[in-house]
Design an enzyme around this catalytic site. Structure first.
Site, PDB file in Angstrom:
ATOM      1  N   GLU A 164      26.230 -13.749  -0.609  1.00 14.16           N
ATOM      2  CA  GLU A 164      26.804 -12.326  -0.823  1.00 14.16           C
ATOM      3  C   GLU A 164      25.637 -11.157  -0.553  1.00 14.16           C
ATOM      4  O   GLU A 164      26.045  -9.987  -0.923  1.00 14.16           O
ATOM      5  CB  GLU A 164      27.482 -12.361  -2.079  1.00 14.16           C
ATOM      6  CG  GLU A 164      28.362 -13.384  -2.348  1.00 14.16           C
ATOM      7  CD  GLU A 164      29.667 -13.420  -1.645  1.00 14.16           C
ATOM      8  OE1 GLU A 164      29.686 -12.557  -0.722  1.00 14.16           O
ATOM      9  OE2 GLU A 164      30.693 -14.032  -1.591  1.00 14.16           O
ATOM     10  N   HIS A 217      27.655  -9.846  -9.621  1.00 12.10           N
ATOM     11  CA  HIS A 217      29.117 -10.574  -8.907  1.00 12.10           C
ATOM     12  C   HIS A 217      29.145 -11.546  -9.930  1.00 12.10           C
ATOM     13  O   HIS A 217      28.214 -12.321 -10.044  1.00 12.10           O
ATOM     14  CB  HIS A 217      29.159 -10.859  -7.547  1.00 12.10           C
ATOM     15  CG  HIS A 217      30.195 -11.690  -6.978  1.00 12.10           C
ATOM     16  ND1 HIS A 217      31.267 -11.506  -7.319  1.00 12.10           N
ATOM     17  CD2 HIS A 217      30.029 -13.084  -6.584  1.00 12.10           C
ATOM     18  CE1 HIS A 217      32.257 -12.379  -6.891  1.00 12.10           C
ATOM     19  NE2 HIS A 217      31.214 -13.380  -6.368  1.00 12.10           N
ATOM     20  N   HIS A 272      32.689 -14.289 -11.605  1.00 16.66           N
ATOM     21  CA  HIS A 272      33.828 -14.798 -11.641  1.00 16.66           C
ATOM     22  C   HIS A 272      34.701 -15.180 -13.100  1.00 16.66           C
ATOM     23  O   HIS A 272      35.026 -16.004 -13.356  1.00 16.66           O
ATOM     24  CB  HIS A 272      33.925 -16.609 -11.120  1.00 16.66           C
ATOM     25  CG  HIS A 272      33.402 -16.481  -9.674  1.00 16.66           C
ATOM     26  ND1 HIS A 272      32.983 -17.547  -9.211  1.00 16.66           N
ATOM     27  CD2 HIS A 272      33.260 -15.550  -8.752  1.00 16.66           C
ATOM     28  CE1 HIS A 272      32.441 -17.630  -7.933  1.00 16.66           C
ATOM     29  NE2 HIS A 272      32.699 -16.311  -7.645  1.00 16.66           N
ATOM     30  N   GLU A 315      38.595   1.910 -25.950  1.00 15.12           N
ATOM     31  CA  GLU A 315      37.484   2.206 -25.402  1.00 15.12           C
ATOM     32  C   GLU A 315      37.113   1.818 -23.706  1.00 15.12           C
ATOM     33  O   GLU A 315      36.219   2.465 -23.404  1.00 15.12           O
ATOM     34  CB  GLU A 315      36.385   1.647 -26.105  1.00 15.12           C
ATOM     35  CG  GLU A 315      36.387   2.200 -27.449  1.00 15.12           C
ATOM     36  CD  GLU A 315      34.909   2.314 -28.401  1.00 15.12           C
ATOM     37  OE1 GLU A 315      34.193   1.793 -27.878  1.00 15.12           O
ATOM     38  OE2 GLU A 315      35.211   2.707 -29.504  1.00 15.12           O
ATOM     39  N   HIS A 363      39.173 -14.257  -6.585  1.00 13.89           N
ATOM     40  CA  HIS A 363      38.019 -14.432  -6.562  1.00 13.89           C
ATOM     41  C   HIS A 363      36.999 -14.082  -7.766  1.00 13.89           C
ATOM     42  O   HIS A 363      36.393 -14.876  -8.328  1.00 13.89           O
ATOM     43  CB  HIS A 363      37.239 -14.037  -5.529  1.00 13.89           C
ATOM     44  CG  HIS A 363      36.056 -14.422  -4.852  1.00 13.89           C
ATOM     45  ND1 HIS A 363      35.313 -14.762  -3.715  1.00 13.89           N
ATOM     46  CD2 HIS A 363      34.963 -14.413  -5.760  1.00 13.89           C
ATOM     47  CE1 HIS A 363      34.289 -15.086  -4.047  1.00 13.89           C
ATOM     48  NE2 HIS A 363      33.827 -15.056  -5.066  1.00 13.89           N
TER      49      HIS A 363
HETATM   50  P1  13P Z   1      25.952 -17.906  -3.801  1.00  8.69           P
HETATM   51  O1  13P Z   1      25.524 -19.346  -4.299  1.00  8.69           O
HETATM   52  O2  13P Z   1      25.709 -17.863  -2.196  1.00  8.69           O
HETATM   53  O3  13P Z   1      25.373 -16.711  -4.455  1.00  8.69           O
HETATM   54  O4  13P Z   1      27.740 -17.800  -3.852  1.00  8.69           O
HETATM   55  C1  13P Z   1      28.084 -17.844  -5.068  1.00  8.69           C
HETATM   56  C2  13P Z   1      29.565 -16.835  -5.021  1.00  8.69           C
HETATM   57  O5  13P Z   1      30.149 -16.578  -6.157  1.00  8.69           O
HETATM   58  C3  13P Z   1      30.034 -16.538  -3.699  1.00  8.69           C
HETATM   59  O6  13P Z   1      31.100 -15.629  -4.063  1.00  8.69           O
HETATM   60 ZN    ZN Z   2      31.810 -15.435  -5.884  1.00 11.44          ZN
END
Ligand code: 13P
Ligand code: ZN
Length: 271
Positions: free
Chosen positions: A116, A139, A141, A169, A210
């Site tokens: 990413e 980033h 999940h 808050e 995602h």
């Molecule tokens: P990477 O292992 O390449 O960082 O990918 C993980 C991920 O969350 C892709 O969206």
């Molecule tokens: Zn991801």
């Protein structure tokens, strides 16, 4: 020369990704983090370190030319970073208008930066324009934010208002709201460009089905942003199927604006 593993930016990165894993936000290799470093920080620990590898980035980012980033590796598990940071993390310097990344340190097993990388670097460009203090793109999940994108309309105003209503808050922590992208193919320049465009107006961008992107001036602030949004989504997922008897009203949100000296995103609250 000082040991880079003792650098505050390194220690903080290791602590943060370990904590992200502990929160359940980063199963397997899920998630990625990049931190822009000042050249002086890098020189203090890696002065004279040669370029180990030159990696084409596949995009152009002239405003990042010469900038250094500490970044997580592709396919690497956050749970392992604390045990082998030099394998799971890397420090790169962008050159040739951002088209090349020079590996200065890390990825010792021959690995590379996150898939990413385009979304990270393009988001840095966008956030630095909005806030020159921005240093971090993160980033992950988180389960409840992800779950919410299956059952809640993806309209950004609606999505934001629901999150704001879940904890008092929230509006204070992210008054600009949360921007939302529809499902897109990850790891591409296209999702990078779309994320960066959304980053122009908010520090949080949801990737439907995602995960989420956050940006901030340091790792703590960025972690805290995602943590707050995820907590709100958790409450939503606990109550969404139940009759709502009470809520935080727009009038009460206006009181929060006054009390905390913040301004909710234009048009997101009723007068
Ligand atoms: P990477 O292992 O390449 O960082 O990918 C993980 C991920 O969350 C892709 O969206
Ligand atoms: Zn991801």
């Amino acid at each position: 020369m000082k040991d880079v593993l003792t650098a505050p930016f390194m220690v903080e990165m290791i602590r943060t990704v370990t904590n992200m894993y502990a929160h359940g936000w980063d199963e397997r290799n899920g998630g990625n983090v990049s931190v822009m470093l000042d050249e002086s920080q890098v020189r203090e620990y890696l002065d004279g370190a040669g370029v180990k590898l030159k990696i084409p980035t596949g995009f152009t980012a002239p405003s990042l030319d010469g900038k250094y980033f500490l970044v997580t590796g592709t396919g690497k598990y956050f749970k392992n970073v604390q045990y082998a940071p030099e394998v799971n993390l890397g420090i790169v310097r962008l050159t040739a208008y951002g088209e090349l990344a020079e590996l200065i340190w890390g990825f010792e097993d021959g690995g590379s930066f996150t898939s990413e990388f385009p979304a990270h670097m393009m988001s840095h460009v966008a956030r630095l324009k909005a806030d020159p203090q921005n240093r971090v793109v993160m980033h992950c999940h988180p389960a409840n934010l992800l779950a919410m994108t299956y059952v809640h309309p993806l309209d950004e105003r609606e999505f934001t208002r629901t999150l704001w209503q879940m904890c008092t808050e929230c509006i204070v922590v992210f008054p600009e709201g949360v921007n939302v992208l529809p499902w897109m193919l990850c790891g591409t320049n296209e999702i990078g460009e779309a994320t960066a465009e959304k980053m122009q107006t908010a520090r949080l961008v949801v990737w439907s089905q995602h995960g989420i992107y956050g940006a901030g001036k340091d790792l703590d602030e960025t972690f805290g942003l995602i943590e707050t949004a995820e907590k709100a989504a958790e409450i939503y997922m606990k109550i969404a199927h139940l009759p709502r008897l009470n809520t935080i009203t727009d009038e009460q949100m206006h009181l929060l604006e006054k009390r905390f000296g913040i301004k909710a995103r234009e048009g997101y609250l009723e007068d």
